[in-house]
Structures are given as C-alpha cells and as structure tokens.
Design a protein around this motif. Structure first.
Motif, PDB file in Angstrom:
ATOM      1  N   ALA A  39      23.995  21.196  59.682  1.00 36.73           N
ATOM      2  CA  ALA A  39      25.321  21.023  60.283  1.00 36.73           C
ATOM      3  C   ALA A  39      25.138  20.549  61.720  1.00 36.73           C
ATOM      4  CB  ALA A  39      26.085  22.338  60.250  1.00 36.73           C
ATOM      5  N   VAL A  40      25.736  19.411  62.046  1.00 36.99           N
ATOM      6  CA  VAL A  40      25.546  18.786  63.361  1.00 36.99           C
ATOM      7  C   VAL A  40      26.861  18.799  64.130  1.00 36.99           C
ATOM      8  CG1 VAL A  40      24.866  16.678  64.561  1.00 36.99           C
ATOM      9  CG2 VAL A  40      23.780  17.273  62.381  1.00 36.99           C
ATOM     10  N   ARG A  41      26.808  19.326  65.332  1.00 37.40           N
ATOM     11  CA  ARG A  41      27.951  19.273  66.249  1.00 37.40           C
ATOM     12  C   ARG A  41      27.527  18.435  67.446  1.00 37.40           C
ATOM     13  NH1 ARG A  41      33.523  20.413  67.039  1.00 37.40           N
ATOM     14  NH2 ARG A  41      33.791  20.415  69.279  1.00 37.40           N
ATOM     15  N   ALA A  42      28.161  17.276  67.610  1.00 31.91           N
ATOM     16  CA  ALA A  42      27.874  16.400  68.742  1.00 31.91           C
ATOM     17  C   ALA A  42      28.846  16.706  69.870  1.00 31.91           C
ATOM     18  CB  ALA A  42      27.999  14.938  68.313  1.00 31.91           C
ATOM     19  N   TRP A  43      28.379  16.532  71.097  1.00 35.69           N
ATOM     20  CA  TRP A  43      29.238  16.769  72.251  1.00 35.69           C
ATOM     21  C   TRP A  43      28.757  15.916  73.416  1.00 35.69           C
ATOM     22  CZ3 TRP A  43      27.515  18.900  76.919  1.00 35.69           C
ATOM     23  CH2 TRP A  43      26.199  19.348  76.912  1.00 35.69           C
ATOM     24  N   THR A  44      29.667  15.628  74.296  1.00 36.23           N
ATOM     25  CA  THR A  44      29.338  14.930  75.541  1.00 36.23           C
ATOM     26  C   THR A  44      30.002  15.685  76.688  1.00 36.23           C
ATOM     27  OG1 THR A  44      31.229  13.454  75.271  1.00 36.23           O
ATOM     28  CG2 THR A  44      29.105  12.632  74.483  1.00 36.23           C
ATOM     29  N   PRO A  45      29.469  15.556  77.898  1.00 32.24           N
ATOM     30  CA  PRO A  45      30.089  16.245  79.037  1.00 32.24           C
ATOM     31  C   PRO A  45      31.541  15.798  79.228  1.00 32.24           C
ATOM     32  CG  PRO A  45      27.951  15.353  79.642  1.00 32.24           C
ATOM     33  CD  PRO A  45      28.276  14.813  78.286  1.00 32.24           C
ATOM     34  N   VAL A  46      32.355  16.717  79.689  1.00 29.85           N
ATOM     35  CA  VAL A  46      33.745  16.387  79.978  1.00 29.85           C
ATOM     36  C   VAL A  46      33.759  15.261  81.009  1.00 29.85           C
ATOM     37  CG1 VAL A  46      35.905  17.256  80.938  1.00 29.85           C
ATOM     38  CG2 VAL A  46      34.533  18.705  79.441  1.00 29.85           C
ATOM     39  N   GLY A  47      34.504  14.207  80.728  1.00 34.56           N
ATOM     40  CA  GLY A  47      34.527  13.048  81.615  1.00 34.56           C
ATOM     41  C   GLY A  47      33.480  12.005  81.269  1.00 34.56           C
ATOM     42  N   PRO A  59      24.601  24.528  85.296  1.00 37.77           N
ATOM     43  CA  PRO A  59      25.279  25.685  84.694  1.00 37.77           C
ATOM     44  C   PRO A  59      26.506  25.276  83.863  1.00 37.77           C
ATOM     45  CG  PRO A  59      24.743  26.152  86.984  1.00 37.77           C
ATOM     46  CD  PRO A  59      24.456  24.698  86.745  1.00 37.77           C
ATOM     47  N   LEU A  60      27.239  24.278  84.341  1.00 35.08           N
ATOM     48  CA  LEU A  60      28.399  23.794  83.591  1.00 35.08           C
ATOM     49  C   LEU A  60      27.945  23.136  82.288  1.00 35.08           C
ATOM     50  CD1 LEU A  60      31.436  23.622  83.611  1.00 35.08           C
ATOM     51  CD2 LEU A  60      31.267  21.520  84.949  1.00 35.08           C
ATOM     52  N   MET A  61      26.834  22.440  82.330  1.00 37.40           N
ATOM     53  CA  MET A  61      26.276  21.801  81.133  1.00 37.40           C
ATOM     54  C   MET A  61      25.957  22.858  80.067  1.00 37.40           C
ATOM     55  SD  MET A  61      25.556  18.879  79.814  1.00 37.40           S
ATOM     56  CE  MET A  61      25.516  17.795  81.216  1.00 37.40           C
ATOM     57  N   GLU A  62      25.427  23.989  80.488  1.00 38.78           N
ATOM     58  CA  GLU A  62      25.126  25.069  79.538  1.00 38.78           C
ATOM     59  C   GLU A  62      26.407  25.661  78.940  1.00 38.78           C
ATOM     60  OE1 GLU A  62      22.337  26.056  78.003  1.00 38.78           O
ATOM     61  OE2 GLU A  62      21.569  24.258  78.992  1.00 38.78           O
ATOM     62  N   ILE A  93      22.988  21.264  67.645  1.00 41.17           N
ATOM     63  CA  ILE A  93      23.929  20.886  68.698  1.00 41.17           C
ATOM     64  C   ILE A  93      23.311  19.695  69.408  1.00 41.17           C
ATOM     65  CG2 ILE A  93      25.191  21.672  70.736  1.00 41.17           C
ATOM     66  CD1 ILE A  93      25.782  23.247  68.130  1.00 41.17           C
ATOM     67  N   SER A  94      24.013  18.566  69.411  1.00 42.02           N
ATOM     68  CA  SER A  94      23.451  17.333  69.943  1.00 42.02           C
ATOM     69  C   SER A  94      24.316  16.774  71.064  1.00 42.02           C
ATOM     70  CB  SER A  94      23.344  16.294  68.812  1.00 42.02           C
ATOM     71  OG  SER A  94      22.853  15.073  69.290  1.00 42.02           O
ATOM     72  N   ARG A  95      23.707  16.561  72.222  1.00 42.73           N
ATOM     73  CA  ARG A  95      24.408  15.937  73.345  1.00 42.73           C
ATOM     74  C   ARG A  95      24.375  14.425  73.120  1.00 42.73           C
ATOM     75  NH1 ARG A  95      22.681  16.412  79.681  1.00 42.73           N
ATOM     76  NH2 ARG A  95      24.093  14.802  80.444  1.00 42.73           N
ATOM     77  N   SER A  96      25.396  13.949  72.430  1.00 38.47           N
ATOM     78  CA  SER A  96      25.439  12.552  72.017  1.00 38.47           C
ATOM     79  C   SER A  96      26.817  12.242  71.459  1.00 38.47           C
ATOM     80  CB  SER A  96      24.372  12.318  70.942  1.00 38.47           C
ATOM     81  OG  SER A  96      24.459  11.031  70.391  1.00 38.47           O
ATOM     82  N   ASP A 104      20.909   9.880  63.657  1.00 38.56           N
ATOM     83  CA  ASP A 104      19.599  10.364  64.104  1.00 38.56           C
ATOM     84  C   ASP A 104      19.164  11.618  63.350  1.00 38.56           C
ATOM     85  OD1 ASP A 104      19.393   8.279  65.900  1.00 38.56           O
ATOM     86  OD2 ASP A 104      19.967   9.485  67.651  1.00 38.56           O
ATOM     87  N   ALA A 105      20.124  12.504  63.041  1.00 36.39           N
ATOM     88  CA  ALA A 105      19.782  13.738  62.328  1.00 36.39           C
ATOM     89  C   ALA A 105      19.404  13.460  60.874  1.00 36.39           C
ATOM     90  CB  ALA A 105      20.952  14.713  62.382  1.00 36.39           C
TER      91      ALA A 105
END
Length: 191
Positions: A39-47, A59-62, A93-96, A104-105
């Motif tokens: 199970a893959v959850r992709a995310w990118t930083p807000v903004g 710390p915000l990234m975490e 959890i993928s930062r992408s 990629d997964a």
C-alpha cells in the motif's frame, strides 16, 4: 539457486471514494494470488517542493510524513475496517507525486498495480495529471484500472446528485415538490 521474489499487488492509497473501490479490488487480487499487498501513500510538502526548498523545516517535514502515514491507515479503516489480517501488508510512505510513486513501487515484472479511475471534471484535469493515465503509460508491470463506484458516477461535477427525468409526471412537466404544508398533504392527513 534463488527463487522468484514473492508476488505483490501494489495499490495507491488516497482515501477517496474511487480509491476505496481500488483498495477492495487490490485486497481481493492479493488474496486470489496469495501475494503481498504493498500500500503506497504519496505526499508532497504543503505548497510543493519548490516552496519547501525556499524555507526548509525538517520538524514540519516529519509532521507531514506522519500525517501521510495516518491517512494511509485511516483510508484502510474507512474502506475495509482496518488492514486485512489475512494478508501480508507492507505500507510505503513516499515523498513524491502519486503516479511516479506508484510506478516506482511496482518495479518487479510479477507485480500488479491497481489504480482507481476517479471522476475528474475539466478543471481538475487542467490542475493535475491523471494518476491512472500516468500509471498506464509508464508502468513496467500490468495495471488494473478500477472504475469509480456507481454512486460516484451518478454525481454531477459539483458533487450533487444528478437530476433524473423519472421525477416528471408527464411529457415536459415537472412534479410539484411535496411538503407537509402542501394542500395535497393536508388532505391526506385530515380524517
């Protein structure tokens, strides 16, 4: 002599209604094939990444990464009542962006990538790419595209139920809305 790696069913997890249908299909496929569910959850930083690079805050990234993990577990809880206990489930959890993260997964020839085909209006298509289209174009393994549930297909682009012609009482006429105060309702309620 090395054996083949175990089969895997890879599914993106977003928590949307269309994604719920894809999760159900992915779980069924993993059970049928006796495969691991990734199970893959992709995310990118807000903004976005560019904004984050201008003012990085580890710390915000975490916090964002932890929120992505919580969202993945919440999506399973809402769609399936939790992670399926009878399957080997691995969470990633993928930062992408979602499409590249899924492609990629699902990097093994024996993988099966399951994606939901969400309903997007014209404005949504201009703002972001279709994840399912990206996966179909770039995947190195088979992709199973799951159509949206009927309930989602019956919604207008603004999220409201579609109007149906069966509410008409005759050719070209509309039935009057019923309310407890209408004269016909009072006649029925009177002794």
């Amino acid at each position: 002599m090395m054996g083949e790696p175990p089969k895997r069913v890879v599914v993106g997890v977003s928590g949307s209604l269309a994604n719920s249908a894809a999760l159900h299909v992915a779980v069924a496929q993993a059970r049928q094939q006796r495969a691991e569910l990734l199970a893959v959850r992709a995310w990118t930083p807000v903004g976005g990444e560019i904004t984050y690079r201008r003012g990085p805050c580890p710390p915000l990234m975490e916090v964002w990464r932890a929120q992505a993990g919580t969202a993945l577990l919440d999506a399973f809880a809402e769609a399936m009542g939790g992670l399926p206990p009878d399957l080997s489930v691995r969470c990633l959890i993928s930062r992408s962006d979602t499409g590249p993260a899924l492609v990629d997964a699902a990097d093994r020839p024996g993988d099966l990538l399951v994606v939901g085909v969400g309903r997007q209006g014209p404005l949504a298509r201009l703002q972001r790419r279709s994840v399912s289209r990206f996966c179909l174009q770039h995947s190195r393994c088979p992709v199973l595209a799951v159509p949206p549930p009927a309930m989602l297909r019956d919604l207008r682009p603004d999220g409201l139920p579609a109007r149906r012609s069966e509410h008409r009482t005759g050719p070209g006429s509309r039935a009057a809305p019923w309310s407890p105060q209408s004269p016909s309702a009072r006649k029925r309620d009177e002794p």
